[in-house]
Design a protein around this motif. Structure first.
Motif, PDB file in Angstrom:
ATOM      1  N   ARG A 158      -8.210  18.314   3.919  1.00 33.68           N
ATOM      2  CA  ARG A 158      -8.968  16.672   4.795  1.00 33.68           C
ATOM      3  C   ARG A 158      -7.307  16.594   5.528  1.00 33.68           C
ATOM      4  N   GLY A 159      -6.195  17.848   5.870  1.00 34.03           N
ATOM      5  CA  GLY A 159      -5.505  17.241   6.924  1.00 34.03           C
ATOM      6  C   GLY A 159      -4.673  18.550   7.342  1.00 34.03           C
ATOM      7  N   VAL A 160      -3.276  19.077   8.487  1.00 36.40           N
ATOM      8  CA  VAL A 160      -3.404  19.931   8.176  1.00 36.40           C
ATOM      9  C   VAL A 160      -2.177  19.634   7.816  1.00 36.40           C
ATOM     10  N   VAL A 178      -6.053  13.238  10.277  1.00 37.01           N
ATOM     11  CA  VAL A 178      -4.718  14.628  10.582  1.00 37.01           C
ATOM     12  C   VAL A 178      -3.996  14.064  11.663  1.00 37.01           C
ATOM     13  N   MET A 183       2.459   6.113  -6.482  1.00 37.62           N
ATOM     14  CA  MET A 183       1.191   7.119  -7.149  1.00 37.62           C
ATOM     15  C   MET A 183       1.056   8.770  -7.156  1.00 37.62           C
ATOM     16  N   ALA A 228       2.614  17.840  13.012  1.00 37.88           N
ATOM     17  CA  ALA A 228       3.200  18.126  10.918  1.00 37.88           C
ATOM     18  C   ALA A 228       3.207  19.314  11.346  1.00 37.88           C
ATOM     19  N   TYR A 286       1.047  -1.245  -0.163  1.00 42.75           N
ATOM     20  CA  TYR A 286       0.300  -0.071   0.187  1.00 42.75           C
ATOM     21  C   TYR A 286       0.800   1.017  -0.316  1.00 42.75           C
ATOM     22  N   PRO A 296      -7.756  12.467  -4.889  1.00 39.21           N
ATOM     23  CA  PRO A 296      -5.938  13.289  -5.049  1.00 39.21           C
ATOM     24  C   PRO A 296      -5.523  14.332  -4.586  1.00 39.21           C
ATOM     25  N   VAL A 297      -4.886  14.733  -4.337  1.00 43.58           N
ATOM     26  CA  VAL A 297      -4.402  16.056  -2.957  1.00 43.58           C
ATOM     27  C   VAL A 297      -4.852  16.621  -3.575  1.00 43.58           C
ATOM     28  N   SER A 336       1.257  20.324  -2.850  1.00 43.19           N
ATOM     29  CA  SER A 336       1.753  19.511  -2.221  1.00 43.19           C
ATOM     30  C   SER A 336       2.297  19.924  -1.598  1.00 43.19           C
ATOM     31  N   LEU A 337       2.578  19.804  -0.303  1.00 42.84           N
ATOM     32  CA  LEU A 337       3.371  20.394   1.192  1.00 42.84           C
ATOM     33  C   LEU A 337       4.737  20.428   0.639  1.00 42.84           C
ATOM     34  N   PRO A 338       5.267  21.373   0.831  1.00 41.42           N
ATOM     35  CA  PRO A 338       7.260  20.909   0.231  1.00 41.42           C
ATOM     36  C   PRO A 338       7.814  20.409   1.696  1.00 41.42           C
ATOM     37  N   ASN A 339       8.461  19.719   1.402  1.00 42.30           N
ATOM     38  CA  ASN A 339       8.597  18.856   2.610  1.00 42.30           C
ATOM     39  C   ASN A 339      10.197  19.415   3.321  1.00 42.30           C
ATOM     40  N   GLU A 355      -7.957   6.317  -3.469  1.00 47.60           N
ATOM     41  CA  GLU A 355      -7.824   7.743  -2.749  1.00 47.60           C
ATOM     42  C   GLU A 355      -7.857   9.139  -3.641  1.00 47.60           C
ATOM     43  N   ALA A 390      -4.912   2.106  -2.593  1.00 48.74           N
ATOM     44  CA  ALA A 390      -3.842   3.727  -2.510  1.00 48.74           C
ATOM     45  C   ALA A 390      -4.838   3.945  -3.743  1.00 48.74           C
ATOM     46  N   ASP A 391      -4.810   3.395  -5.481  1.00 49.50           N
ATOM     47  CA  ASP A 391      -5.904   3.981  -6.405  1.00 49.50           C
ATOM     48  C   ASP A 391      -7.018   4.528  -5.823  1.00 49.50           C
TER      49      ASP A 391
END
Lengths: 142, 219
Positions: free
Chosen positions: B190-192, A42, A34, B77, A27, B31-32, B203-206, B29, B26-27
């Protein structure tokens, strides 16, 4: 585990944990390739862990190493069920102990460097720990 | 021989089935990236990205590039990503307007209280100072005794203690925080933390370099 557990029962446990770890790491590998974020609540911050620089070793995602490790454990279990040669058990700790060490390092990174929790990583770490313990027990029986 | 085929065949079949199922999960989900229609095209969403008088901002208020971040004070995070904020907002002070909004998660015990202290500190002109100190000390207050620690932080910033206590009780502060939170819900967060560049979720820059690359690509 009780001291009179048979090798057969231990191998079955090995199979179960290897399947759990395999599903988990497939997974995470799929999510990695992907370009998705793993779905989790969260508060766990598994997106942070999955996106952190520690999620890959060079070009190889850590999750893919997990897939290979668990696949190897599955093959070893089935090999023993097939040929019933305990010599297989002698080699298992050579793989499972370094894998466990790597797992401990990853959990350390998660807690103290990234400071976020990833449930998928914890499941994998727990599976690796059980697999390592079972493999040591099997080696002693060999 | 039959037993051997059965054993190895079962293993291969089980691995293929598990692999296929996990890849499909996984597929599946979402999209972000929030689809464009959701993020920019409805008037409600467009309004959310308009800069308000009471927004906490850094950078150039007239900048063409606006980065809106919805974040929580207690989420680990969020602390990780907040560690880039000072450096990035000073490097791109002329080109970018950084907006920070509240998205306090109810699963964290002190998130809303921390947000109230930040907002109250903001009334005394010390929002960003409080913001930074809340994150720096997050691991200390997350474990308990948060209110005392917040108060100590406020004292270290020389905030007027009486005024602070009055403001903390002001329903307008709570409303402000909840209003940001509701906007975040409308955006489907969906998240912080969640970051929007020109109204588009990214997408969050890491890392600092990833953050710089993101900004450079949007300038």
């Amino acid at each position: 585990m009780p001291s009179n557990t048979s090798p057969f029962a231990l191998v079955l446990f090995l199979l179960i944990f290897a399947f759990i770890g395999f599903a988990d790491s497939v997974y995470m590998t799929a999510v990695h390739y992907m370009g998705e974020l793993p779905v989790c609540t969260v508060i766990e911050g598994c997106d942070v862990v999955a996106m952190s620089p520690y999620s890959t070793l060079g070009p190889i995602p850590v999750a893919l190493l997990g897939v290979l490790f668990y696949a190897l454990m599955l093959i070893s279990s089935i090999l023993w069920l097939d040929i019933r040669n305990s010599a297989i058990f002698g080699f298992l700790p050579l793989i499972t102990i370094p894998a466990f060490g790597f797992s401990v390092w990853l959990v350390y990174i998660m807690f103290f460097e990234i400071e976020a929790l990833c449930i998928y990583c914890l499941v994998s770490a727990a599976s690796t720990t059980f697999i390592m313990l079972i493999s040591i027990r099997l080696k002693r029986m060999a | 021989m039959k037993r051997r085929i059965l054993l190895w065949g079962s293993l291969v079949v089980a691995m293929v089935i598990i692999g296929t199922i996990m890849i499909q999960i996984a597929d599946r989900e979402e999209p972000v990236q929030v689809p464009e229609t959701e993020s920019t095209e409805t008037p409600e969403v467009r309004e959310i990205f308009e800069i308000r008088e009471n927004d906490w901002i850094r950078g150039n208020p007239d900048a063409d590039l606006i980065i809106v971040k919805y974040s929580d004070f207690q989420c680990p995070a969020c602390r990780f990503y907040a560690s880039f904020d000072n450096q990035i907002s000073s490097e791109y002070a002329d080109e970018v307007l950084f907006v920070r909004r509240y998205f306090p998660l109810s699963s964290f015990q002190f998130s809303r209280l921390a947000a109230k202290y930040a907002e109250a500190a903001g009334r005394q002109g010390k929002f960003w100072e409080m913001h930074d100190l809340l994150y720096i000390n997050q691991h200390v207050w997350s474990g308990g005794g948060a209110e005392t620690i917040f108060q100590n932080i406020a004292d270290s910033l020389d905030l007027d203690s009486e005024q602070l206590q009055t403001d903390l009780l002001d329903p307008a502060i709570q409303e402000r925080i909840e209003s940001d939170y509701q906007d975040g819900r409308t955006l489907g967060i969906r998240g912080v933390p969640t970051i929007y560049v020109r109204g588009e979720q990214v997408s969050l820059p890491n890392s600092l370099d990833a953050y710089r690359s993101l900004i450079e690509s949007k300038l």
